[in-house]
Structure formats: C-alpha cells, structure tokens
Design a protein around this motif. Structure first.
Motif, PDB file in Angstrom:
ATOM      1  N   ASP A   1       0.838  -1.207   0.000  1.00  0.00           N
ATOM      2  CA  ASP A   1       0.000   0.000   0.000  1.00  0.00           C
ATOM      3  C   ASP A   1       0.870   1.253   0.000  1.00  0.00           C
ATOM      4  OD1 ASP A   1      -2.262  -1.576   0.048  1.00  0.00           O
ATOM      5  OD2 ASP A   1      -2.707  -1.202   2.166  1.00  0.00           O
ATOM      6  N   TYR A   2       1.898   1.263   0.833  1.00  0.00           N
ATOM      7  CA  TYR A   2       2.781   2.433   0.924  1.00  0.00           C
ATOM      8  C   TYR A   2       3.512   2.665  -0.399  1.00  0.00           C
ATOM      9  CZ  TYR A   2       6.292   5.704   2.552  1.00  0.00           C
ATOM     10  OH  TYR A   2       7.095   6.817   2.689  1.00  0.00           O
ATOM     11  N   ILE A   3       4.043   1.608  -0.993  1.00  0.00           N
ATOM     12  CA  ILE A   3       4.771   1.748  -2.259  1.00  0.00           C
ATOM     13  C   ILE A   3       3.812   2.180  -3.367  1.00  0.00           C
ATOM     14  CG2 ILE A   3       6.047   0.480  -4.049  1.00  0.00           C
ATOM     15  CD1 ILE A   3       7.224  -1.231  -1.735  1.00  0.00           C
ATOM     16  N   SER A   4       2.601   1.641  -3.367  1.00  0.00           N
ATOM     17  CA  SER A   4       1.627   1.966  -4.414  1.00  0.00           C
ATOM     18  C   SER A   4       1.197   3.425  -4.376  1.00  0.00           C
ATOM     19  CB  SER A   4       0.392   1.078  -4.275  1.00  0.00           C
ATOM     20  OG  SER A   4       0.722  -0.263  -4.543  1.00  0.00           O
ATOM     21  N   THR A   5       1.213   4.043  -3.201  1.00  0.00           N
ATOM     22  CA  THR A   5       0.806   5.444  -3.108  1.00  0.00           C
ATOM     23  C   THR A   5       1.918   6.399  -3.520  1.00  0.00           C
ATOM     24  OG1 THR A   5       1.419   5.579  -0.776  1.00  0.00           O
ATOM     25  CG2 THR A   5      -0.864   4.996  -1.263  1.00  0.00           C
ATOM     26  N   SER A   6       3.114   5.882  -3.699  1.00  0.00           N
ATOM     27  CA  SER A   6       4.240   6.719  -4.103  1.00  0.00           C
ATOM     28  C   SER A   6       4.310   6.776  -5.618  1.00  0.00           C
ATOM     29  CB  SER A   6       5.545   6.154  -3.547  1.00  0.00           C
ATOM     30  OG  SER A   6       5.466   6.053  -2.149  1.00  0.00           O
TER      31      SER A   6
ATOM     32  N   TYR B   1       7.450   4.806   7.707  1.00  0.00           N
ATOM     33  CA  TYR B   1       6.106   5.320   7.458  1.00  0.00           C
ATOM     34  C   TYR B   1       5.050   4.307   7.016  1.00  0.00           C
ATOM     35  CZ  TYR B   1       8.851   9.601   7.559  1.00  0.00           C
ATOM     36  OH  TYR B   1       9.705  10.595   7.928  1.00  0.00           O
ATOM     37  N   SER B   2       5.435   3.089   6.667  1.00  0.00           N
ATOM     38  CA  SER B   2       4.441   2.137   6.152  1.00  0.00           C
ATOM     39  C   SER B   2       3.577   1.541   7.254  1.00  0.00           C
ATOM     40  CB  SER B   2       5.122   1.003   5.384  1.00  0.00           C
ATOM     41  OG  SER B   2       5.814   0.146   6.277  1.00  0.00           O
ATOM     42  N   GLY B   3       4.080   1.528   8.474  1.00  0.00           N
ATOM     43  CA  GLY B   3       3.347   0.890   9.563  1.00  0.00           C
ATOM     44  C   GLY B   3       3.708  -0.577   9.736  1.00  0.00           C
ATOM     45  N   ALA B   4       4.538  -1.105   8.860  1.00  0.00           N
ATOM     46  CA  ALA B   4       4.961  -2.506   8.957  1.00  0.00           C
ATOM     47  C   ALA B   4       6.047  -2.649  10.023  1.00  0.00           C
ATOM     48  CB  ALA B   4       5.492  -2.992   7.613  1.00  0.00           C
ATOM     49  N   ASP B   5       6.093  -3.807  10.649  1.00  0.00           N
ATOM     50  CA  ASP B   5       7.141  -4.107  11.611  1.00  0.00           C
ATOM     51  C   ASP B   5       8.486  -4.070  10.889  1.00  0.00           C
ATOM     52  OD1 ASP B   5       9.122  -5.872  12.988  1.00  0.00           O
ATOM     53  OD2 ASP B   5       7.491  -6.076  14.431  1.00  0.00           O
TER      54      ASP B   5
ATOM     55  N   VAL C   1      16.565   1.373  -2.288  1.00  0.00           N
ATOM     56  CA  VAL C   1      15.514   2.117  -2.996  1.00  0.00           C
ATOM     57  C   VAL C   1      14.759   1.125  -3.876  1.00  0.00           C
ATOM     58  CG1 VAL C   1      15.005   4.003  -4.617  1.00  0.00           C
ATOM     59  CG2 VAL C   1      16.903   4.230  -3.007  1.00  0.00           C
ATOM     60  N   VAL C   2      13.427   1.168  -3.802  1.00  0.00           N
ATOM     61  CA  VAL C   2      12.599   0.241  -4.571  1.00  0.00           C
ATOM     62  C   VAL C   2      11.461   1.001  -5.251  1.00  0.00           C
ATOM     63  CG1 VAL C   2      13.095  -1.705  -3.024  1.00  0.00           C
ATOM     64  CG2 VAL C   2      11.086  -0.289  -2.600  1.00  0.00           C
ATOM     65  N   ARG C   3      10.802   0.320  -6.176  1.00  0.00           N
ATOM     66  CA  ARG C   3       9.591   0.869  -6.791  1.00  0.00           C
ATOM     67  C   ARG C   3       8.734  -0.282  -7.282  1.00  0.00           C
ATOM     68  NH1 ARG C   3      12.774   3.377 -11.710  1.00  0.00           N
ATOM     69  NH2 ARG C   3      13.158   1.501 -12.897  1.00  0.00           N
TER      70      ARG C   3
END
Length: 75
Positions: A15-20, A32-36, A66-68
C-alpha cells in the motif's frame, strides 16, 4: 482467531509503495508504512521474487535501499 502479521505487514508495504509516484527508500518504508521493521526486508525480497517490485538501488551487501513498483513492460 490468529492474525497473520506477515500478510498484514506485506499489505502495508505494498500500500505504501503503491501510493508513491516513483521510487521509495527502504528507510521511508520502515518509518512510514506501519509494517514491523523486522519484516520489511523479507517482505521486499518476496515482492521482488514475485515480480511485483523492482530494486532500484542496493546497499553494499545487497540489501535493497531504494525500490519501486514494477512497471508494466508492455508500454
């Protein structure tokens, strides 16, 4: 009922990556993703292996920095 935190954290990461709009630093995913934070690198590895994610930059020992989200190849 048991909660599967691995699936939950993977969903938070995707979800976090998709919003970027473009590339995302792994540091920002952790913050910032909320993941552990201990599940971030294993989840990124699985997402890369599945073809959902591509690593843009790696650290010296091979960990992603860095990822996408993988772009469609049929453009």
């Amino acid at each position: 009922m048991d909660v599967n935190y691995k699936i939950l954290d993977t969903q938070r990461i995707t979800d976090y990556i998709s919003t970027s709009a473009n590339e995302v630093s792994v540091e920002n995913i952790i913050l910032y993703s909320g993941a552990d934070k201990l599940r971030v690198y294993p989840a990124l590895f699985e997402l890369e292996q599945s073809g959902w994610l591509e690593v843009v930059e790696r650290e010296e020992l091979g960990a992603p920095s860095v990822v996408r989200k993988k772009r469609n190849e049929d453009k």
